[in-house]
Design a protein around this motif. Sequence first.
Motif, short mmCIF file in Angstrom:
data_model
loop_
_atom_site.label_atom_id
_atom_site.label_comp_id
_atom_site.label_asym_id
_atom_site.label_seq_id
_atom_site.Cartn_x
_atom_site.Cartn_y
_atom_site.Cartn_z
N ASN A 1 11.06 4.62 -13.11
CA ASN A 1 11.20 5.70 -12.14
C ASN A 1 10.38 5.44 -10.88
O ASN A 1 10.84 5.68 -9.76
N LEU A 2 9.16 4.94 -11.07
CA LEU A 2 8.30 4.65 -9.91
C LEU A 2 8.92 3.56 -9.04
O LEU A 2 8.83 3.62 -7.81
N ARG B 1 6.31 16.58 -13.67
CA ARG B 1 5.69 15.26 -13.60
C ARG B 1 6.57 14.36 -12.75
O ARG B 1 7.75 14.16 -13.05
N MET B 2 6.00 13.81 -11.70
CA MET B 2 6.78 13.02 -10.76
C MET B 2 7.46 11.83 -11.42
O MET B 2 8.62 11.52 -11.12
N LEU B 3 6.74 11.17 -12.32
CA LEU B 3 7.27 9.93 -12.89
C LEU B 3 8.11 10.14 -14.13
O LEU B 3 8.65 9.18 -14.69
N LEU B 4 8.25 11.38 -14.57
CA LEU B 4 9.05 11.64 -15.76
C LEU B 4 9.81 12.94 -15.60
O LEU B 4 9.52 13.94 -16.25
N PRO B 5 10.81 12.98 -14.71
CA PRO B 5 11.59 14.19 -14.49
C PRO B 5 12.33 14.61 -15.76
O PRO B 5 12.77 13.76 -16.54
N ASN C 1 0.82 -1.22 0.00
CA ASN C 1 0.00 0.00 0.00
C ASN C 1 0.85 1.27 0.00
O ASN C 1 0.65 2.19 0.80
N PHE C 2 1.81 1.33 -0.93
CA PHE C 2 2.68 2.50 -1.00
C PHE C 2 1.92 3.77 -1.36
O PHE C 2 2.37 4.88 -1.09
N GLU C 3 0.72 3.62 -1.96
CA GLU C 3 -0.04 4.80 -2.40
C GLU C 3 -0.41 5.72 -1.25
O GLU C 3 -0.66 6.91 -1.46
N GLN C 4 -0.45 5.21 -0.03
CA GLN C 4 -0.81 6.06 1.10
C GLN C 4 0.29 7.08 1.40
O GLN C 4 0.04 8.08 2.06
N HIS C 5 1.49 6.83 0.90
CA HIS C 5 2.60 7.75 1.12
C HIS C 5 2.99 8.50 -0.16
O HIS C 5 3.46 9.64 -0.09
N LEU C 6 2.82 7.87 -1.31
CA LEU C 6 3.28 8.44 -2.58
C LEU C 6 2.11 8.50 -3.54
O LEU C 6 1.70 7.50 -4.11
N ARG C 7 1.58 9.69 -3.72
CA ARG C 7 0.45 9.88 -4.62
C ARG C 7 0.97 10.41 -5.95
O ARG C 7 1.58 11.47 -6.02
N CYS C 8 0.75 9.65 -7.00
CA CYS C 8 1.24 10.05 -8.32
C CYS C 8 0.34 9.48 -9.40
O CYS C 8 -0.54 8.65 -9.13
#
Length: 240
Positions: free
Chosen positions: A92-93, A159-163, A74-81
């Motif tokens: 990257n993720l 964009r978090m996933l594509l710096p 459940n990493f989504e609770q800390h990293l919202r992307c």
Amino acid sequence: MHSCGNFDLPQKYHIDNKLPQLPADVTTQGYGKLPQMFMCRVPHRYTTRHFRKGLFVKWPKYIDLILKYAEKQNFEQHLRCEEAKTDAEKCNLSFLVLPFLFPPGQIRGSKSSKSRYVRATVQEASASFIQRREIGTNIPQFLEENRHAQPFVLALGNRMLLPEQVFVIVEQCTIPCSDLLQGVDRCFKLIYILDVEFPWECQHVWDFLQKCMFKLGEGKGRDSSVPAVTLLRNFLENQM
């Protein structure tokens, strides 16, 4: 400094001191020599079989498995992307989720501290591994305000996933990288070249990379990994 082949490598430094001066081979755009300088720092028995492939060959094989494991945690609770769709975004993720798969590091508290140990937050652990900033960030000011002694990765982009830009930051120096994969690879090797400890906030992330990807069982940090690192290692090994 001591010599290793054609390189002058800095001696080990204490964490409370400034980093030693970066070797000239690094600061004069000689980034291609980092692997050779890195090999001078590790025991000879590791330098033939494990380092020829490196992180660039090994990591892509684990990306989908790491993301699968992260979803169960459940990493989504800390990293919202946004959803990772392309191979580059998934790669990257897979790095960005790592600090949320292990407990944050801890360090012995000061004499005036009420607690014997001080534990980092998950946000601090994430920032000490990869810091994210928007395009347009004032880099000279960022470097001036940097208080991290050890190297870390800086990703610039909206964009978090594509710096759009990636650097390894070593105090007042920026080392450009093509992407997060190269950034993490260079950051790890610089930690060894400079002979510094892993950042304590995210020490378990680097411990995982050290023992699972670089196969350095006798490297820096803990002799025995925390259970969360062992669990992920076993998961990946059982799936391969």
